[in-house]
Design a protein around this motif. Structure first.
Motif, PDB file in Angstrom:
ATOM      1  N   TYR A  41       0.651  -1.265   0.018  1.00  0.00           N
ATOM      2  CA  TYR A  41      -0.035  -0.233   0.017  1.00  0.00           C
ATOM      3  C   TYR A  41       0.876   0.783   0.272  1.00  0.00           C
ATOM      4  CZ  TYR A  41      -3.091   3.815   1.867  1.00  0.00           C
ATOM      5  OH  TYR A  41      -4.004   4.509   1.831  1.00  0.00           O
ATOM      6  N   TYR A  42       1.735   1.318   0.940  1.00  0.00           N
ATOM      7  CA  TYR A  42       2.639   2.788   0.545  1.00  0.00           C
ATOM      8  C   TYR A  42       3.416   2.899  -0.296  1.00  0.00           C
ATOM      9  CZ  TYR A  42       0.213   3.286   5.216  1.00  0.00           C
ATOM     10  OH  TYR A  42      -1.137   3.608   6.769  1.00  0.00           O
ATOM     11  N   GLN A  43       3.982   1.784  -0.676  1.00  0.00           N
ATOM     12  CA  GLN A  43       4.677   1.660  -1.880  1.00  0.00           C
ATOM     13  C   GLN A  43       3.775   2.225  -3.357  1.00  0.00           C
ATOM     14  OE1 GLN A  43       6.455  -1.921  -2.344  1.00  0.00           O
ATOM     15  NE2 GLN A  43       8.115  -1.806  -1.616  1.00  0.00           N
ATOM     16  N   LYS A  44       2.605   1.992  -2.896  1.00  0.00           N
ATOM     17  CA  LYS A  44       1.883   2.318  -4.352  1.00  0.00           C
ATOM     18  C   LYS A  44       1.065   4.132  -3.870  1.00  0.00           C
ATOM     19  CE  LYS A  44       0.149  -1.837  -6.126  1.00  0.00           C
ATOM     20  NZ  LYS A  44      -0.490  -2.465  -6.372  1.00  0.00           N
ATOM     21  N   LYS A  45       1.060   3.734  -2.451  1.00  0.00           N
ATOM     22  CA  LYS A  45       0.512   5.489  -1.775  1.00  0.00           C
ATOM     23  C   LYS A  45       1.271   6.219  -0.818  1.00  0.00           C
ATOM     24  CE  LYS A  45      -3.706   3.869  -4.568  1.00  0.00           C
ATOM     25  NZ  LYS A  45      -5.551   3.977  -4.399  1.00  0.00           N
ATOM     26  N   PRO A  46       2.593   6.312  -1.176  1.00  0.00           N
ATOM     27  CA  PRO A  46       3.446   6.824   0.552  1.00  0.00           C
ATOM     28  C   PRO A  46       2.404   8.182   0.729  1.00  0.00           C
ATOM     29  CG  PRO A  46       4.547   7.343  -2.039  1.00  0.00           C
ATOM     30  CD  PRO A  46       2.999   5.964  -2.735  1.00  0.00           C
ATOM     31  N   THR A  47       1.722   8.933   0.263  1.00  0.00           N
ATOM     32  CA  THR A  47       1.004   9.785  -0.022  1.00  0.00           C
ATOM     33  C   THR A  47      -0.200  10.103   1.175  1.00  0.00           C
ATOM     34  OG1 THR A  47       0.109  11.109  -1.441  1.00  0.00           O
ATOM     35  CG2 THR A  47       2.776  11.660  -1.106  1.00  0.00           C
ATOM     36  N   GLN A  48      -1.375   9.196   0.444  1.00  0.00           N
ATOM     37  CA  GLN A  48      -2.576   8.498   1.812  1.00  0.00           C
ATOM     38  C   GLN A  48      -2.073   8.172   2.984  1.00  0.00           C
ATOM     39  OE1 GLN A  48      -5.097   7.842  -0.241  1.00  0.00           O
ATOM     40  NE2 GLN A  48      -4.485   7.525  -2.074  1.00  0.00           N
ATOM     41  N   LYS A  49      -2.965   8.892   3.356  1.00  0.00           N
ATOM     42  CA  LYS A  49      -3.566   9.326   5.138  1.00  0.00           C
ATOM     43  C   LYS A  49      -3.740   7.121   5.222  1.00  0.00           C
ATOM     44  CE  LYS A  49      -6.638  13.060   4.901  1.00  0.00           C
ATOM     45  NZ  LYS A  49      -7.930  13.626   4.895  1.00  0.00           N
ATOM     46  N   ASN A  52      -7.197   4.982   5.266  1.00  0.00           N
ATOM     47  CA  ASN A  52      -7.680   4.857   3.872  1.00  0.00           C
ATOM     48  C   ASN A  52      -6.992   2.890   4.400  1.00  0.00           C
ATOM     49  OD1 ASN A  52      -9.127   6.801   2.810  1.00  0.00           O
ATOM     50  ND2 ASN A  52      -6.727   7.681   1.922  1.00  0.00           N
ATOM     51  N   PHE A  56      -8.677  -0.275   2.162  1.00  0.00           N
ATOM     52  CA  PHE A  56      -7.569  -1.015   0.764  1.00  0.00           C
ATOM     53  C   PHE A  56      -7.531  -1.917   0.486  1.00  0.00           C
ATOM     54  CE2 PHE A  56      -3.058  -2.337  -0.013  1.00  0.00           C
ATOM     55  CZ  PHE A  56      -3.342  -2.374  -1.949  1.00  0.00           C
TER      56      PHE A  56
END
Length: 324
Positions: A41-49, A52, A56
């Motif tokens: 998750y954080y590799q794909k969307k590092p700026t996401q809250k 969320n 996911f």
């Protein structure tokens, strides 16, 4: 009273799956899958809250989908069927082990047991048991796809349109029976060979009761194999080991994909049989079966439709012979 006791005992045993290192849904394996999912998750969307992240990992449209609900129900019903019927007809490990050891003695003669350290014996037995288990899983899985009447039963598993960790239990009782027999034969063969070489003092290297290599395999994201979370090991690693993403490729509704990546842990069997597909070679997977004539809209239909289809095939072949 007997029925109530039977149901109660089996429901309790189902809950024990979460505390059994030999089960895919052992709580430590689930936690490790959760951690690996967070990495993805954080590799794909590092700026996401962070809030969320749970949406996911646990999307409602997957875990509450009708296909997923069937998975949960099949877990319970198949457990009851297995408890009621399998003890009457299942192979057992001990006779297989004794028979194989006796056969080896007949072919090669009696011999002194190999004198090596206890750890060497444990390592040999653990490795042989893992290799036998992984190869026979691959072989049976391959046959379930390639043999037409077996494929009718395996369609139940591939009819899942969404994947969750419980999809591993989405299977027809006939398939479950075949896998149970496979396990008995595999373990019996490993014990028989090791007994012939080293004698009766056999012990497996285990972690919490599970084979060392099986424990590591499950720890490295086995539960993500049946999920929407794409975790690839990269081409170099996937040449030797089946990644969660590769198994998701196997669940693609395209025949060229679901006739590949039959392996559980090791990819070498797929490479030998020319059925190996790397995750990097595939994009935009849709799960399920392309055959729209298959109706698995209920568990009852999943149970009886394979028999009906096999019966129809037999009847068609008889008619063809009569007209020849």
């Amino acid at each position: 009273m007997f029925i109530l006791d039977f149901l109660s005992a089996n429901i309790q045993e189902l809950f024990s799956f979460f505390d059994d290192a030999n089960k895919r849904v052992f709580w430590i394996y689930l936690v490790s899958a959760f951690i690996l999912a967070s990495v993805v998750y954080y590799q794909k969307k590092p700026t996401q809250k962070p809030s969320n992240f749970f949406k996911f990992v646990f999307p409602k449209n997957i875990y509450f989908a009708k296909s997923a609900q069937h998975d949960y129900l099949l877990l319970i019903l198949n457990k009851l069927i297995k408890a009621a019927l399998f003890p009457l007809v299942i192979f057992t490990m001990a006779p297989i082990a004794i028979s194989l050891s006796s056969l080896l003695e007949t072919i090669f003669g009696q011999r002194e047991f190999i004198d090596v350290s206890p750890f060497t014996i444990m390592l040999f037995f653990t490795v042989v048991l893992f290799l036998f288990d992984d190869f026979t899983r691959f072989l049976l899985h391959y046959l379930l796809h390639r043999v037409s009447f077996l494929w009718e039963f395996h369609k139940v598993h591939h009819s899942a349109t969404v994947l969750t960790p419980f999809t591993i239990y989405r299977s027809h009782p006939v398939e479950n029976y075949l896998y149970a027999c496979r396990m008995a034969i595999t373990q019996g063969a490993a014990v028989g060979i090791a007994y012939y070489l080293f004698g009766p003092t056999l012990k497996m290297i285990d972690i919490l009761g599970a084979n060392l290599f099986v424990f590591v395999f499950n720890l490295l994201g086995s539960n993500l194999r049946h999920s929407h979370i794409w975790l690839s090991w990269g081409d170099r690693v996937e040449k030797w080991f089946i990644s969660p993403a590769q198994h998701q490729v196997h669940h693609s509704n395209l025949p060229r994909h679901h006739h590949s990546n039959f392996g559980s842990a090791l990819a070498i069997w797929d490479r030998w049989f020319n059925t190996h597909t790397k995750a990097s070679e595939v994009e935009n997977i849709t799960f399920g079966l392309p055959d729209k004539t298959i109706d698995h809209s209920s568990v009852l239909k999943m149970y009886y439709q394979p028999f009906r289809n096999i019966g129809a095939r037999i009847a068609n072949k008889r008619q063809q012979k009569e007209h020849e």
